[in-house]
Write a protein that holds these residues in place. Structure first.
Motif, PDB file in Angstrom:
ATOM      1  N   GLY A  56       0.775  -1.234   0.000  1.00  0.00           N
ATOM      2  CA  GLY A  56       0.000   0.000   0.000  1.00  0.00           C
ATOM      3  C   GLY A  56       0.804   1.281   0.000  1.00  0.00           C
ATOM      4  N   THR A  57       2.092   1.218  -0.306  1.00  0.00           N
ATOM      5  CA  THR A  57       2.924   2.422  -0.383  1.00  0.00           C
ATOM      6  C   THR A  57       3.658   2.436  -1.728  1.00  0.00           C
ATOM      7  N   ARG A  58       4.883   1.869  -1.763  1.00  0.00           N
ATOM      8  CA  ARG A  58       5.655   1.715  -2.995  1.00  0.00           C
ATOM      9  C   ARG A  58       6.186   0.287  -3.044  1.00  0.00           C
ATOM     10  N   TRP A  59       6.312  -0.263  -4.244  1.00  0.00           N
ATOM     11  CA  TRP A  59       6.716  -1.669  -4.333  1.00  0.00           C
ATOM     12  C   TRP A  59       8.083  -1.949  -3.703  1.00  0.00           C
ATOM     13  N   PRO A  60       9.090  -1.025  -3.737  1.00  0.00           N
ATOM     14  CA  PRO A  60      10.358  -1.361  -3.071  1.00  0.00           C
ATOM     15  C   PRO A  60      10.200  -1.628  -1.579  1.00  0.00           C
ATOM     16  N   ASP A  61       9.165  -1.025  -0.960  1.00  0.00           N
ATOM     17  CA  ASP A  61       8.946  -1.270   0.471  1.00  0.00           C
ATOM     18  C   ASP A  61       8.639  -2.736   0.759  1.00  0.00           C
ATOM     19  N   LEU A  62       8.001  -3.407  -0.191  1.00  0.00           N
ATOM     20  CA  LEU A  62       7.659  -4.811   0.008  1.00  0.00           C
ATOM     21  C   LEU A  62       8.907  -5.684   0.019  1.00  0.00           C
ATOM     22  N   ASN A  63       9.916  -5.289  -0.745  1.00  0.00           N
ATOM     23  CA  ASN A  63      11.173  -6.045  -0.765  1.00  0.00           C
ATOM     24  C   ASN A  63      11.945  -5.935   0.549  1.00  0.00           C
ATOM     25  N   ARG A  64      11.559  -5.007   1.402  1.00  0.00           N
ATOM     26  CA  ARG A  64      12.216  -4.845   2.699  1.00  0.00           C
ATOM     27  C   ARG A  64      11.517  -5.661   3.783  1.00  0.00           C
ATOM     28  N   THR A  65      10.531  -6.441   3.399  1.00  0.00           N
ATOM     29  CA  THR A  65       9.783  -7.266   4.358  1.00  0.00           C
ATOM     30  C   THR A  65       9.902  -8.737   3.986  1.00  0.00           C
ATOM     31  N   THR A  66       9.470  -9.596   4.905  1.00  0.00           N
ATOM     32  CA  THR A  66       9.419 -11.038   4.654  1.00  0.00           C
ATOM     33  C   THR A  66       8.063 -11.561   5.096  1.00  0.00           C
ATOM     34  N   TRP A  67       7.833 -12.836   4.840  1.00  0.00           N
ATOM     35  CA  TRP A  67       6.546 -13.421   5.221  1.00  0.00           C
ATOM     36  C   TRP A  67       6.313 -13.348   6.724  1.00  0.00           C
ATOM     37  N   LEU A  68       7.398 -13.347   7.504  1.00  0.00           N
ATOM     38  CA  LEU A  68       7.231 -13.245   8.953  1.00  0.00           C
ATOM     39  C   LEU A  68       6.623 -11.906   9.353  1.00  0.00           C
ATOM     40  N   ASP A  69       6.981 -10.840   8.646  1.00  0.00           N
ATOM     41  CA  ASP A  69       6.385  -9.534   8.926  1.00  0.00           C
ATOM     42  C   ASP A  69       4.887  -9.559   8.653  1.00  0.00           C
ATOM     43  N   TRP A  70       4.493 -10.137   7.527  1.00  0.00           N
ATOM     44  CA  TRP A  70       3.067 -10.190   7.172  1.00  0.00           C
ATOM     45  C   TRP A  70       2.313 -11.081   8.162  1.00  0.00           C
ATOM     46  N   TYR A  71       2.920 -12.215   8.488  1.00  0.00           N
ATOM     47  CA  TYR A  71       2.272 -13.144   9.407  1.00  0.00           C
ATOM     48  C   TYR A  71       2.099 -12.528  10.796  1.00  0.00           C
ATOM     49  N   HIS A  72       3.132 -11.911  11.317  1.00  0.00           N
ATOM     50  CA  HIS A  72       3.054 -11.351  12.662  1.00  0.00           C
ATOM     51  C   HIS A  72       2.051 -10.205  12.733  1.00  0.00           C
ATOM     52  N   ALA A  73       1.922  -9.443  11.650  1.00  0.00           N
ATOM     53  CA  ALA A  73       0.919  -8.378  11.627  1.00  0.00           C
ATOM     54  C   ALA A  73      -0.483  -8.977  11.699  1.00  0.00           C
ATOM     55  N   ALA A  74      -0.715 -10.045  10.947  1.00  0.00           N
ATOM     56  CA  ALA A  74      -2.017 -10.711  10.981  1.00  0.00           C
ATOM     57  C   ALA A  74      -2.255 -11.361  12.334  1.00  0.00           C
ATOM     58  N   GLU A  75      -1.215 -11.956  12.899  1.00  0.00           N
ATOM     59  CA  GLU A  75      -1.354 -12.632  14.187  1.00  0.00           C
ATOM     60  C   GLU A  75      -1.668 -11.632  15.305  1.00  0.00           C
ATOM     61  N   ALA A  76      -1.094 -10.436  15.228  1.00  0.00           N
ATOM     62  CA  ALA A  76      -1.388  -9.405  16.225  1.00  0.00           C
ATOM     63  C   ALA A  76      -2.863  -8.998  16.164  1.00  0.00           C
ATOM     64  N   GLU A  77      -3.402  -8.884  14.958  1.00  0.00           N
ATOM     65  CA  GLU A  77      -4.824  -8.563  14.809  1.00  0.00           C
ATOM     66  C   GLU A  77      -5.695  -9.700  15.349  1.00  0.00           C
ATOM     67  N   LEU A  78      -5.254 -10.938  15.114  1.00  0.00           N
ATOM     68  CA  LEU A  78      -5.978 -12.091  15.627  1.00  0.00           C
ATOM     69  C   LEU A  78      -6.031 -12.058  17.155  1.00  0.00           C
ATOM     70  N   ALA A  79      -4.919 -11.732  17.781  1.00  0.00           N
ATOM     71  CA  ALA A  79      -4.870 -11.675  19.242  1.00  0.00           C
ATOM     72  C   ALA A  79      -5.831 -10.613  19.773  1.00  0.00           C
ATOM     73  N   GLU A  80      -5.894  -9.461  19.094  1.00  0.00           N
ATOM     74  CA  GLU A  80      -6.801  -8.402  19.530  1.00  0.00           C
ATOM     75  C   GLU A  80      -8.253  -8.840  19.404  1.00  0.00           C
ATOM     76  N   LEU A  81      -8.573  -9.545  18.311  1.00  0.00           N
ATOM     77  CA  LEU A  81      -9.937 -10.037  18.129  1.00  0.00           C
ATOM     78  C   LEU A  81     -10.287 -11.107  19.158  1.00  0.00           C
TER      79      LEU A  81
END
Length: 255
Positions: A56-81
């Motif tokens: 949701g910003t610029r495509w180079p920003d995605l190359n600075r992340t890994t699947w663990l970043d995406w997973y942990h963000a989703a997992e944090a939302e799951l914990a809040e729910l």
């Protein structure tokens, strides 16, 4: 970097009985899930759809992340729910489906999952070269907006960041290896024509999970981004029926 207009996370506080976490696809944004989120919110559920890191910003920003970043963000939302709602469901499209499966593998307390054209592998021959190619080229041309509906638009990067793609490939292998740990009720929507994720992905998921309550729905009039396509309302309505049924069955178990 500022978030692209329309890519913002979706948050709605509704019922304390049922919460739904939705996960968007690779290079995409919550825009592709927003109509689904709004449908669930209108039904009175508590709903979360985070903007995953690097998106949701610029495509180079995605190359600075890994699947663990995406997973942990989703997992944090799951914990809040889970802290807010008695029953929590997770829905995912494409890579969001991959993340949903991983959450289900690690969190058996999830009440049920809904997948739309989930990805767990690819038949493309170039995939074997991805770890090497990702060290040489930062990105190649992407294919956003695989939508049959005229005028359909997906807010997504028009480039495919290869380092992030190589990380997604690692996640695919982990999820495939643990499919037998998925035991939750599962509803899977699959498009007959999908130019992004091959149909074998859904077959692998359906054959590999240990879920007893397992349903596949074929979408004849949509391409990959079915939540923005002709069959979107069928996906939305089917997911609500799924939620209501699981909720009713859980209530009967208590009685």
């Amino acid at each position: 970097m500022p978030v692209l207009p329309g890519a913002e996370p979706f948050v709605h506080d509704g019922s304390e009985d049922i919460g739904v976490l939705l996960c968007h696809g690779f290079t995409s944004t919550p825009q592709s899930m927003r109509a689904w989120c709004e449908h669930l919110a209108a039904e009175g559920y508590t709903v979360r759809c985070p903007l995953l890191p690097g998106h949701g910003t610029r495509w180079p920003d995605l190359n600075r992340t890994t699947w663990l970043d995406w997973y942990h963000a989703a997992e944090a939302e799951l914990a809040e729910l889970r802290d807010r709602c008695r029953l929590v469901f997770v829905f995912g499209q494409s890579m969001g489906g991959t993340l949903t499966l991983r959450l289900a593998q690690r969190h058996p307390e999830i009440a049920g999952i809904v997948l739309v054209n989930p990805s767990v592998m690819t038949l493309r021959k170039t995939a074997r070269l991805l770890p090497l190619l990702s060290r040489v080229w930062p990105a190649v041309g992407g294919i956003p907006g695989d939508i049959a509906k005229p005028g359909g638009f997906e807010l997504a990067y028009d480039r495919l960041p290869l380092r992030a793609m190589a990380s997604l490939q690692q996640l695919w292998g982990i999820v495939r290896g643990d499919l037998g740990r998925v035991r939750q009720p599962l509803l899977l929507f699959r498009s007959t024509v999908d130019h992004i994720v091959e149909p074998v992905n859904s077959a692998i998921v359906l054959d590999g999970v240990a879920s007893v309550d397992l349903t596949e729905v074929v979408l004849a009039d949509s391409f990959h981004v079915a939540t923005l396509d002709h069959d979107a309302q069928a996906v939305f309505a089917g997911s609500v029926e799924f939620l209501q049924r699981i909720h009713r069955e859980r209530a009967e178990e208590v009685v």
